[in-house]
Enzyme design. Structure first.
Site, PDB file in Angstrom:
ATOM      1  N   SER A  33      40.934  10.429  84.941  1.00  0.00           N
ATOM      2  CA  SER A  33      40.053  10.835  83.905  1.00  0.00           C
ATOM      3  C   SER A  33      38.722  10.115  83.638  1.00  0.00           C
ATOM      4  CB  SER A  33      40.704   9.511  83.036  1.00  0.00           C
ATOM      5  OG  SER A  33      40.526   8.989  82.275  1.00  0.00           O
ATOM      6  N   ASP A  34      38.316  11.034  82.830  1.00  0.00           N
ATOM      7  CA  ASP A  34      36.644  10.005  82.557  1.00  0.00           C
ATOM      8  C   ASP A  34      36.443   9.362  81.563  1.00  0.00           C
ATOM      9  OD1 ASP A  34      33.317  12.672  82.415  1.00  0.00           O
ATOM     10  OD2 ASP A  34      34.077  10.384  82.278  1.00  0.00           O
ATOM     11  N   TRP A  35      35.633   9.214  81.353  1.00  0.00           N
ATOM     12  CA  TRP A  35      35.413   8.028  80.324  1.00  0.00           C
ATOM     13  C   TRP A  35      35.965   7.990  79.534  1.00  0.00           C
ATOM     14  CZ3 TRP A  35      32.413   2.951  80.826  1.00  0.00           C
ATOM     15  CH2 TRP A  35      32.364   2.163  80.273  1.00  0.00           C
ATOM     16  N   ALA A  36      37.049   7.404  79.283  1.00  0.00           N
ATOM     17  CA  ALA A  36      38.172   7.580  77.286  1.00  0.00           C
ATOM     18  C   ALA A  36      38.782   8.860  77.226  1.00  0.00           C
ATOM     19  CB  ALA A  36      37.057   7.159  76.395  1.00  0.00           C
ATOM     20  N   SER A  37      38.463   9.644  78.143  1.00  0.00           N
ATOM     21  CA  SER A  37      38.776  11.148  77.852  1.00  0.00           C
ATOM     22  C   SER A  37      40.242  11.008  77.417  1.00  0.00           C
ATOM     23  CB  SER A  37      38.702  11.632  78.996  1.00  0.00           C
ATOM     24  OG  SER A  37      38.979  11.837  80.418  1.00  0.00           O
TER      25      SER A  37
END
Ligand code: GLC
Length: 749
Positions: free
Chosen positions: A288-292
């Site tokens: 995932s992207d950062w905390a997505s």
């Protein structure tokens, strides 16, 4: 006879190579399954959990902590990866805990944003794209991988392959521009550079195609915003670089923050399971992207982190970057029967497979090596390559009175502008492992060629902190340096002005509504023009800016982007003619921000030309065309295009040839571009689409016949149902050195 033998050997070699690879893959699959059998559910979920290190946060810093504060999770086997840390000491410490203190000793995979170089900063990716030099781009990624791997990094979150036509979006700096074909070719070059031929080699790293998908079409060019598009736009414009990444063997993907047609990419079954892992057969893993994952709650797609975890894992997000969603909720989702454990097993298999391919199980410390780190980082060969890449990324936009190239005998040069003496901005965005203020500035670069210049700042650009995670505060009031600059300019023979954006004014979270020079730079420019017309304007930006005023008043304009560690040397090489600029724009430069999003790949509309004074597709206050079009770039020489041929090669392919001549007085390189237009189709097609290009070098007076084959795929397009179709009919074929200047022939298939 020799040719036949060579061909046979080639076939034998490639069959052997494929067989060896297949054998290796099946060995790894067996080792993965054997390990998976031993793992508890806790340990499986642990592999899907990635924590940030403690070097830099490249997103909102999580209250729940990070790898440094969650040591016990490392000891319990509840962490599979750490990002944003490099260097043998820090990584050995983390790897020791994972390998020696957890029950199964599964090694960590260390990820890092190796976006344009690692310790040696190369030009920002958009600048590299302007070189159209796939060999140089691949070599740049190779060097970045060598340096990153020497610092213990196994995996880069690159290449960013988001297509975008919107310079308001700050992340255009990280990509390859507006065109799907150029974007796909550059994606392949970067991935080959990063991954090499053997992922287990100590100078290769796993690459990551990001951000999947549609992020570059964020509404309003505002970062993280939603994206809405038809499926034919998705397939024809957004997906080609991602599909090319899978075809060239990229081992990881990263999904994107945006929603696509109402569904967050992180939770999109259509994107991650149907297209990526289904249609394209992608065998690696998706981070995932950062905390997505957690952000799906804020999107209004999940009720809470637990629900977001369920949606994300069902959609095919295999690893959770720093949102603690998986590590906190996946186990009880499986226990509660809300998530089938087979989904966990699939994700863990994918992650473990890449770790085996990297050789981390054979030797978890293979990339953590103090001696190699010291030998490899920032060596002169790398700096030389960065300088070469930087020179090739520069685009000459205007040289009306031939002020360039400067003669070594040139006297009384005045250098003006806040960026001309800046050693930080040329490093651009996303360069966490590069020493701050380590770039060669323009002033330092000029000093290698001449002492006949003086420098004055004119105006400050930024007046606050200049860091990755802080907004740049722009000077809009202090004009105190303008008078001195003006007085000096009055007596100068030539004025070199470097204006543009601070390196941290593009990249993530840096959207702009105004594409002019930030702060008081435009005012400074106009004051200098008022007293001296011999101006060479160097535009140092991470995106296309609106240069209409400059184009109307300045005789020479050069797009110098942010060129990395060797910036000043490369620019000076071009200014003094040591290198003849060969760059071509990978993105259209608008006349006005009101034209954005803008691209050369426009559709005809029903009223494409002025049959009437009013009733046709136009603006009342601006031309439709960009100021400088996609594919445009001048040289210190000139090139002539003649004798274009375009003929049917077989039912669904066309042979194109053109004679290109260097009609000037100095050697130069030219990017010969081939575009098509499918005149009539079941979905309207753009009036121009890039389908091939070749960069050639010609000595003065020399000619070369350049040939291209446009195969069936080049002439096909995607329908809304994702079907890739070729429709016979008339095709316009166009060849030239810019999308704005082509010779055209029509071919009927
Ligand atoms: C950031 C970026 C992504 C980057 C990741 C890790 O938010 O969107 O491109 O790779 O976080 O730093």
């Amino acid at each position: 006879m020799r040719l036949i033998i060579a061909l046979m050997l080639g076939v034998i070699f490639s069959v052997a190579h494929v067989t060896a690879f297949a054998e290796e893959q099946s060995k790894i699959a067996k080792r993965v399954d054997a390990l998976l059998q031993k793992m508890t559910l806790t340990e499986k979920v642990g592999q899907m959990n990635q924590y940030n290190g403690f070097w830099d946060a490249t997103g909102p810093v999580p209250e729940q902590g990070d790898a440094k504060t969650k040591y016990e999770h490392l000891q319990q086997g509840r962490v599979g990866s750490i990002l944003n840390v490099a260097g043998h000491e820090a990584l050995r410490e983390f790897q020791d805990v994972a390998v020696k203190q957890s029950r199964l000793g599964i090694p960590l995979i260390f990820g890092f944003d190796v976006i344009h170089g690692h310790n040696t900063a190369f030009p920002i990716p958009l600048a590299e794209a302007a070189s159209w030099d796939l060999t140089a781009i691949e070599q740049g990624a190779r060097i970045a991988a060598t340096e990153a791997a020497a610092q213990g990094v196994n995996w880069t979150f690159a290449p960013m392959v988001d297509i975008s036509r919107d310079a308001r979006w700050g992340r255009v700096a990280e990509g390859a521009g507006e065109d799907p074909y150029l974007g796909a070719e550059i994606a392949k070059a970067r991935i080959k550079g990063f991954q090499g031929d053997d992922l287990a080699a100590v100078d290769t790293i796993a690459a990551c195609a990001k951000h999947f998908a549609g992020y570059g079409y964020a509404e309003g060019g505002r970062d993280y915003n939603h994206a809405d598009m038809s499926y034919s736009t998705l397939y024809n414009e957004v997906l080609p670089p991602f599909k090319a990444a899978v075809e060239v063997g990229v081992r990881t993907f990263m999904n994107s923050f945006n929603t696509l047609n109402g569904v967050p990419a992180t939770g999109s079954i259509m994107l991650q399971r149907d297209i990526l892992k289904g249609e394209w057969g992608f065998g690696g893993f998706v981070v995932s992207d950062w905390a997505s994952i957690m952000e799906m709650t804020k999107h209004g797609y999940a009720t809470d982190d637990r629900h977001a975890s369920q949606l994300a894992v069902i959609a095919g997000s295999d690893m959770d970057m720093q949102s603690f969603a998986y590590v906190n909720h996946l186990e009880d989702l499986v226990t509660a029967g809300a998530v089938d454990e087979s989904l966990i097993d699939d994700a863990v298999r994918r992650i473990l497979t890449v770790k085996f391919e990297l050789g981390l199980f054979d030797d978890p410390y293979r990339y953590i090596n103090k001696k190699r780190e010291e030998e490899v980082l920032g060596n002169n060969t790398h700096l030389k390559a960065a300088r070469e890449m930087a020179k090739r990324s520069i685009v000459l936009l205007k040289n009306e009175t031939n002020l360039l190239p400067l003669s070594k005998k040139q006297k009384n040069i005045l250098v003006v502008g806040p960026l001309a003496n800046d050693k930080n901005s040329p490093l651009g965005t996303w360069r966490l492992a590069v020493k701050d203020d380590s770039a060669i500035s323009l002033v330092e670069g000029l000093q290698q060629h001449t002492s006949a210049f003086q420098y004055t700042q004119g105006v400050k650009l930024s007046i606050g902190k200049e860091t990755f995670a802080d907004p740049i505060v722009v000077n809009t009031t202090d004009r105190s340096g303008i008078a001195e600059a003006k007085a000096l300019a009055k007596n100068a023979e030539v004025v070199v002005m470097m204006l543009g954006e601070h390196g941290y004014q593009s990249g993530e979270g840096r959207s702009r509504t105004d594409l002019g020079f930030p702060g008081l730079q435009q005012e400074l420019l106009e004051e200098i023009v008022a007293v001296n017309k011999n101006i060479i304007l160097l535009v140092a930006s991470g995106r296309p800016l609106v240069l209409s005023w400059a184009d109307a008043h300045i005789p020479t304009i050069v797009q110098t982007w942010q060129l990395g560690s060797e910036s000043g040397h490369a620019i000076a090489d071009v200014l003094f003619g040591g290198y003849n600029p060969s760059g071509k724009l990978p993105m259209s430069f608008p006349r006005s921000v009101g034209q954005v999003p803008i691209s050369y790949r426009v559709f005809s509309t029903g009223r494409p030309e002025p049959e009437e004074k009013v009733f046709w597709s136009r603006y009342m206050d601006e031309k439709n065309s960009p100021l400088y079009p996609f594919g445009y770039g001048l040289s210190y020489t000139t090139f002539g295009y003649t004798n274009m041929q375009a003929e049917v090669r077989d039912k669904a392919s066309i042979r194109v040839s053109i004679t290109v001549k260097n009609t000037g007085k100095r050697q130069g390189e030219e990017v010969v571009q081939v575009y098509i237009r499918d005149k009539v189709a079941s979905l309207v097609r753009p009036v121009k689409e890039l389908k091939s290009f070749k960069k050639i070098l010609l000595k003065p007076g020399k000619s070369k016949e350049v040939e291209f084959i446009l195969d069936r795929d080049s002439l096909s397009f995607y329908k809304d149902d994702g079907k890739f179709v070729f429709e016979p009919g008339d095709f316009e074929v166009m060849v030239g050195g810019s999308s704005g200047s082509v010779l055209t022939k029509t071919v009927s298939l």
